[in-house]
Motif scaffolding. Structure first.
Motif, PDB file in Angstrom:
ATOM      1  N   LEU A   1       0.843  -1.192   0.000  1.00 58.89           N
ATOM      2  CA  LEU A   1       0.000   0.000   0.000  1.00 58.89           C
ATOM      3  C   LEU A   1       0.877   1.242   0.000  1.00 58.89           C
ATOM      4  CD1 LEU A   1      -2.863  -1.168   2.344  1.00 58.89           C
ATOM      5  CD2 LEU A   1      -2.901  -0.837  -0.128  1.00 58.89           C
ATOM      6  N   SER A   2       0.218   2.379  -0.097  1.00 58.42           N
ATOM      7  CA  SER A   2       0.918   3.649  -0.156  1.00 58.42           C
ATOM      8  C   SER A   2       1.884   3.809   1.029  1.00 58.42           C
ATOM      9  CB  SER A   2      -0.120   4.767  -0.138  1.00 58.42           C
ATOM     10  OG  SER A   2       0.496   5.979  -0.406  1.00 58.42           O
ATOM     11  N   GLY A   3       3.114   4.179   0.713  1.00 61.16           N
ATOM     12  CA  GLY A   3       4.086   4.476   1.756  1.00 61.16           C
ATOM     13  C   GLY A   3       4.809   3.284   2.343  1.00 61.16           C
TER      14      GLY A   3
ATOM     15  N   LYS B   1      20.316   8.309   1.910  1.00 65.84           N
ATOM     16  CA  LYS B   1      19.548   7.061   1.918  1.00 65.84           C
ATOM     17  C   LYS B   1      18.901   6.762   0.579  1.00 65.84           C
ATOM     18  CE  LYS B   1      18.512   7.330   6.836  1.00 65.84           C
ATOM     19  NZ  LYS B   1      17.554   8.076   7.662  1.00 65.84           N
ATOM     20  N   GLU B   2      18.537   7.804  -0.180  1.00 72.23           N
ATOM     21  CA  GLU B   2      17.857   7.580  -1.452  1.00 72.23           C
ATOM     22  C   GLU B   2      18.467   8.470  -2.534  1.00 72.23           C
ATOM     23  OE1 GLU B   2      13.590   6.612  -1.084  1.00 72.23           O
ATOM     24  OE2 GLU B   2      13.736   7.351   0.965  1.00 72.23           O
ATOM     25  N   PRO B   3      19.759   8.188  -2.851  1.00 71.00           N
ATOM     26  CA  PRO B   3      20.482   9.083  -3.767  1.00 71.00           C
ATOM     27  C   PRO B   3      19.866   9.180  -5.171  1.00 71.00           C
ATOM     28  CG  PRO B   3      21.745   7.063  -3.361  1.00 71.00           C
ATOM     29  CD  PRO B   3      20.601   7.064  -2.399  1.00 71.00           C
TER      30      PRO B   3
ATOM     31  N   THR C   1       4.052  14.920   0.354  1.00 69.92           N
ATOM     32  CA  THR C   1       4.784  15.665  -0.676  1.00 69.92           C
ATOM     33  C   THR C   1       5.302  14.654  -1.693  1.00 69.92           C
ATOM     34  OG1 THR C   1       6.766  15.546   0.694  1.00 69.92           O
ATOM     35  CG2 THR C   1       5.454  17.557   0.854  1.00 69.92           C
ATOM     36  N   ARG C   2       5.332  15.044  -2.961  1.00 64.48           N
ATOM     37  CA  ARG C   2       5.643  14.072  -4.011  1.00 64.48           C
ATOM     38  C   ARG C   2       6.505  14.655  -5.109  1.00 64.48           C
ATOM     39  NH1 ARG C   2       3.554   8.537  -3.958  1.00 64.48           N
ATOM     40  NH2 ARG C   2       2.079   8.544  -2.243  1.00 64.48           N
ATOM     41  N   ALA C   3       7.284  13.786  -5.729  1.00 68.58           N
ATOM     42  CA  ALA C   3       8.065  14.168  -6.899  1.00 68.58           C
ATOM     43  C   ALA C   3       7.682  13.256  -8.052  1.00 68.58           C
ATOM     44  CB  ALA C   3       9.555  14.023  -6.608  1.00 68.58           C
TER      45      ALA C   3
HETATM   46  N1  LIG Z   1      12.729   0.384   6.201  1.00 70.62           N
HETATM   47  C1  LIG Z   1      12.152   1.092   5.251  1.00 70.62           C
HETATM   48  N2  LIG Z   1      11.808   0.530   4.068  1.00 70.62           N
HETATM   49  C2  LIG Z   1      11.197   1.229   3.108  1.00 70.62           C
HETATM   50  N3  LIG Z   1      10.912   2.540   3.216  1.00 70.62           N
HETATM   51  C3  LIG Z   1      11.239   3.173   4.345  1.00 70.62           C
HETATM   52  C4  LIG Z   1      11.870   2.488   5.408  1.00 70.62           C
HETATM   53  N4  LIG Z   1      12.063   3.369   6.403  1.00 70.62           N
HETATM   54  C5  LIG Z   1      11.587   4.536   5.991  1.00 70.62           C
HETATM   55  N5  LIG Z   1      11.092   4.461   4.753  1.00 70.62           N
HETATM   56  C6  LIG Z   1      10.429   5.566   4.021  1.00 70.62           C
HETATM   57  O1  LIG Z   1       9.103   5.179   3.722  1.00 70.62           O
HETATM   58  C7  LIG Z   1       8.668   5.755   2.513  1.00 70.62           C
HETATM   59  C8  LIG Z   1       8.238   4.677   1.517  1.00 70.62           C
HETATM   60  O2  LIG Z   1       7.545   5.343   0.485  1.00 70.62           O
HETATM   61  P1  LIG Z   1       7.458   4.920  -1.035  1.00 70.62           P
HETATM   62  O3  LIG Z   1       7.486   6.146  -1.866  1.00 70.62           O
HETATM   63  O4  LIG Z   1       8.464   3.888  -1.381  1.00 70.62           O
HETATM   64  O5  LIG Z   1       5.988   4.338  -0.996  1.00 70.62           O
HETATM   65  P2  LIG Z   1       5.209   3.545  -2.121  1.00 70.62           P
HETATM   66  O6  LIG Z   1       5.021   2.146  -1.650  1.00 70.62           O
HETATM   67  O7  LIG Z   1       5.893   3.726  -3.408  1.00 70.62           O
HETATM   68  O8  LIG Z   1       3.780   4.278  -2.057  1.00 70.62           O
HETATM   69  P3  LIG Z   1       2.836   4.926  -3.189  1.00 70.62           P
HETATM   70  O9  LIG Z   1       2.060   3.814  -3.807  1.00 70.62           O
HETATM   71  O10 LIG Z   1       1.983   5.850  -2.422  1.00 70.62           O
HETATM   72  O11 LIG Z   1       3.699   5.631  -4.161  1.00 70.62           O
HETATM   73  C9  LIG Z   1       9.823   6.556   1.974  1.00 70.62           C
HETATM   74  O12 LIG Z   1       9.644   7.881   2.360  1.00 70.62           O
HETATM   75  C10 LIG Z   1      11.037   5.917   2.677  1.00 70.62           C
HETATM   76  O13 LIG Z   1      12.098   6.815   2.839  1.00 70.62           O
END
Ligand SMILES: Nc1ncnc2c1ncn2[C@@H]1O[C@H](COP(=O)(O)OP(=O)(O)OP(=O)(O)O)[C@@H](O)[C@H]1O
Ligand SMILES: O=C([O-])CC(=O)C(=O)O
Ligand SMILES: [Ca+2]
Ligand SMILES: [Mn+2]
Length: 669
Positions: free
Chosen positions: A368-370, A415-417, A452-454
């Protein structure tokens, strides 16, 4: 006063300019004479090839390749090669006028290409003028005006439009376009409606748990008319003609009509960008979005419960957006359409990220999201196929999109270069806060929203796999951000367990993070994307089971959430540890590890993983209060059980055996 000027004006001679009556040197206009002393105080470069400022400005821009779609009937026809550019323009405008046609007024609006602010592009009315399309019958004032169409503009052109006309548009220090999405900073699932007609009543998932809120055809047309009238009332609209799905056999042509440069640039980034040649042969779109998000729906309209409505009509192949400017609504709206169209072709649509190792091993990341789809599929050691939406067919995996949409709250360069570096010219940065002078973004600032999103084209990630397709997956990774802190960091799943957790679609959010410790909120969203699926979840689940079995893929459950206690007590698992876990899945080493079985959920958990402290692999070790752990574990298991009840009566696949196995694969307590 200079009696004898020691300087010369442009192209001036060496001689002192003749002094005019008032004592000032007279301007010499004769440029042919060479300076005798060899000194020219003017720019010595050769002069511009323009006689006037207007001409100079016209030299600045070179003409681009034609970007005109051709009518369907002409496709593949040798005749199209002979079609003149004028004719192409006309056909293109006819097609756009048809898209924008009011359904009550027989004909489309007068459309003309180009920015109304540029005078030269204002049409001269007359039959000899070919760059606009005129309807034959005029029945209202609106048919007397022109709608200017900004068709498939480039990012640079869209930046200019946004900065000039859209409040809240700024260029950040790294060149991204910062923008605001208005009152809505996330999707509005409770305002997503689908037309229920004879066909969709049979085919789609309706009722409890379904994301499809019904509306009738008539109401759809009312909202469509509202959106189209709004768009036609504007000076200009943006039109994007693009593709979805990198699998050429199953590609869909989409048209997005919108009122904001922000929306046009967002979709430019998120959909697949056609080449000029592909655009020439674009023809009629398979699906059209009318985004009138700045304009609300009318609450007196039947079915409307707020001023926002996102309406899908599968028969008409159209979507209307009213009352929300959040751009993700367009991307996820089209995803819903794919969730309808693809299963009809035995193709599984997935809310997942996807990447591939150098040896061709493909992994899917559901969640799911996030939960980490974008973060974990963007991996410097692997090729990125896509971060959010895919298709799984007999050909393998293909990305639906042409771009990524990363969360950027607390984004860090360390962490996310790769995501950090993708935030540059062309990238849309939604709802971030930046320094008013340096325009440096503060990614920790949640003043506008936490979401916030890119949005950036996938090729902004250096190791993107273009075209975005890959072979059959080897690993299927289910991500859950467990704020209860009881799910193990990684579990190896049996096929029935994979299906159980896929259908459950669990994650836990924490509501109201600012105001101290809050209870984690469990969320269950079937297929890790209940907001987007159109058919009953078991249809997708059956397809997934079939494909995993056929191609021998292994299922995993990875908790990217809490460890050492629930939210407020423990901490989120370090991203570096999660990456090590994912590395071990990709390399195949985790498959060969030693495992033990957990209580209640019956997960197989590894005892050791390189680079990860062994004690965290079994969450009970990390909780100070073991009784509290057990209680929390049972609480979560109960939530799973309750959620799954609605699926217990459905049969999955052709034989009932799998259904029983899936039911048995849930928590046992
Ligand atoms: N252990 C971890 N593993 C993964 N992500 C982490 C972890 N700890 C912190 N984070 C943070 O959690 C967030 C994960 O968000 P991500 O953009 O990958 O979500 P998503 O699954 O792609 O959701 P969406 O479908 O809404 O785009 C990021 O901001 C990331 O930095
Ligand atoms: O669609 C959005 O707004 C963001 C997203 O990827 C999701 O929620 O899954
Ligand atoms: Ca994402
Ligand atoms: Mn998503």
């Amino acid at each position: 006063m200079a009696e004898t000027g020691e300087f010369s004006f442009a192209n001036g001679g060496s001689k002192a300019p003749p002094v005019a009556q008032n004592g000032l040197p007279r301007i010499q206009t004769n440029g042919k004479k060479k300076p005798a002393n060899g000194i020219c105080h003017d720019d010595s470069a050769s002069p511009v090839k323009a006689q006037t400022i207007d001409e100079l400005h016209s030299l600045q821009k070179k003409r681009s390749a034609p970007t005109t779609p051709i009518k369907d009937g002409l496709q593949g026809n040798a005749a199209f090669a002979t079609i003149s550019e004028e004719e192409r323009h006309k056909l293109q405008l006819q097609s756009i006028s048809a898209s924008l046609a009011s359904l009550t007024r027989e004909t489309g609006p007068k459309v003309v290409k180009g920015d109304p602010a540029r005078k030269a592009e204002t049409p001269k009315v007359g039959p000899e003028h070919h760059h606009y399309f005129t309807p034959t019958i005029s029945v209202s004032d609106s048919s007397l005006k022109f709608t200017h169409v900004l068709y498939n503009l480039s990012p640079a052109e869209l930046y200019e439009q946004a900065i000039k006309y859209e409040k809240g548009s700024f260029i950040t220090s790294t060149g991204a376009l910062a923008t605001l999405s208005g009152a809505k900073t996330g999707r509005s699932p409770r305002d997503k409606r689908v037309v229920k007609d004879e066909t969709t009543a049979q085919e789609l998932w309706w009722g409890k748990g379904s994301p499809n809120i019904e509306m009738d055809e008539q109401t759809f047309l009312v909202n469509r008319e509202r959106a189209v009238d709004y768009l036609n009332s504007l000076d200009k609209v943006f039109v994007n003609d693009q593709f979805l799905n990198w699998d050429p056999e199953h590609q869909i042509k989409v048209r997005i009509v919108s009122a904001r440069a922000y929306h046009s640039l967002f979709m430019h980034n998120m959909c697949i960008r056609p080449t000029p040649e592909e655009l020439e042969n674009f023809g009629t779109p398979d699906f059209t979005i009318y985004n009138a998000g700045q304009f609300p729906c009318n609450r007196y309209t039947h079915y409307m419960t707020s001023s926002t409505s996102i309406d899908l009509n599968l028969a008409r192949r159209e979507m209307v957006i009213l009352g929300t400017q959040y751009a993700g609504e367009m991307k996820k709206g089209l995803f819903g359409v794919m969730h309808y169209l693809m299963p009809k072709r035995q193709i599984l649509s997935l809310h997942s990220g996807c990447n591939m190792g150098k040896d061709g091993d493909v992994a899917l990341f559901f969640g799911l999201s996030g939960t980490g789809k974008t973060t974990l599929s963007t991996d410097h050691n692997r090729l990125l196929i896509g971060d959010d939406e895919h298709c799984w067919s007999e050909n393998g995996i293909s990305n639906i999109e042409g771009g990524c949409y990363a969360k950027c709250i607390d984004l860090s360069r360390d962490k996310e270069p790769d995501i950090w570096n993708a935030i540059k010219f062309g990238t849309v940065l939604e709802n971030v806060v930046f320094d008013e002078h340096t325009r440096e973004v503060d990614y920790s600032d949640k003043s506008v929203t936490e979401n916030t999103r890119a949005s950036y084209p996938i090729e902004y990630i250096p190791n993107a796999k273009i075209p975005c397709v890959g072979p059959q997956p080897k690993n299927v990774i289910l991500l859950a951000c467990d704020a209860f802190g009881v799910l193990p960091p990684v579990s190896k799943l049996t096929l029935p367990q994979t299906m159980y957790h896929f259908i459950s679609g669990y994650t836990a959010l924490v509501a109201g993070t600012e105001e101290g410790v809050k209870e984690p909120q469990a969320t269950f969203s079937a297929c890790f994307g209940a907001a987007f699926i159109m058919l009953h979840p078991t249809k997708y689940a059956a397809m997934l089971a079939d494909k995993m079995q056929k191609h021998g893929a292994t299922g995993w459950l990875v908790n990217t959430g809490w460890s050492g206690g629930r939210y407020g007590v423990g901490n989120r698992i370090k991203l570096s540890y999660t990456r090590k876990i994912i590395d071990a899945i990709h390399s195949g080493s985790l498959l060969k590890a030693n495992y033990k079985k957990t209580e209640v959920f019956g997960f197989e958990i590894p005892t050791e993983i390189e680079g990860v402290p062994s004690e965290i692999l079994d969450p009970i070790n990390t909780w100070a209060n073991k009784a509290d752990y057990s209680e929390t574990l049972l609480k979560l298991a109960g939530l799973f059980k309750n959620n799954f009840e609605v699926f217990a009566s459905y049969k999955i696949g052709d034989d009932g055996k799998l259904t029983d196995e899936i039911l048995a694969a849930g928590p046992n307590f």
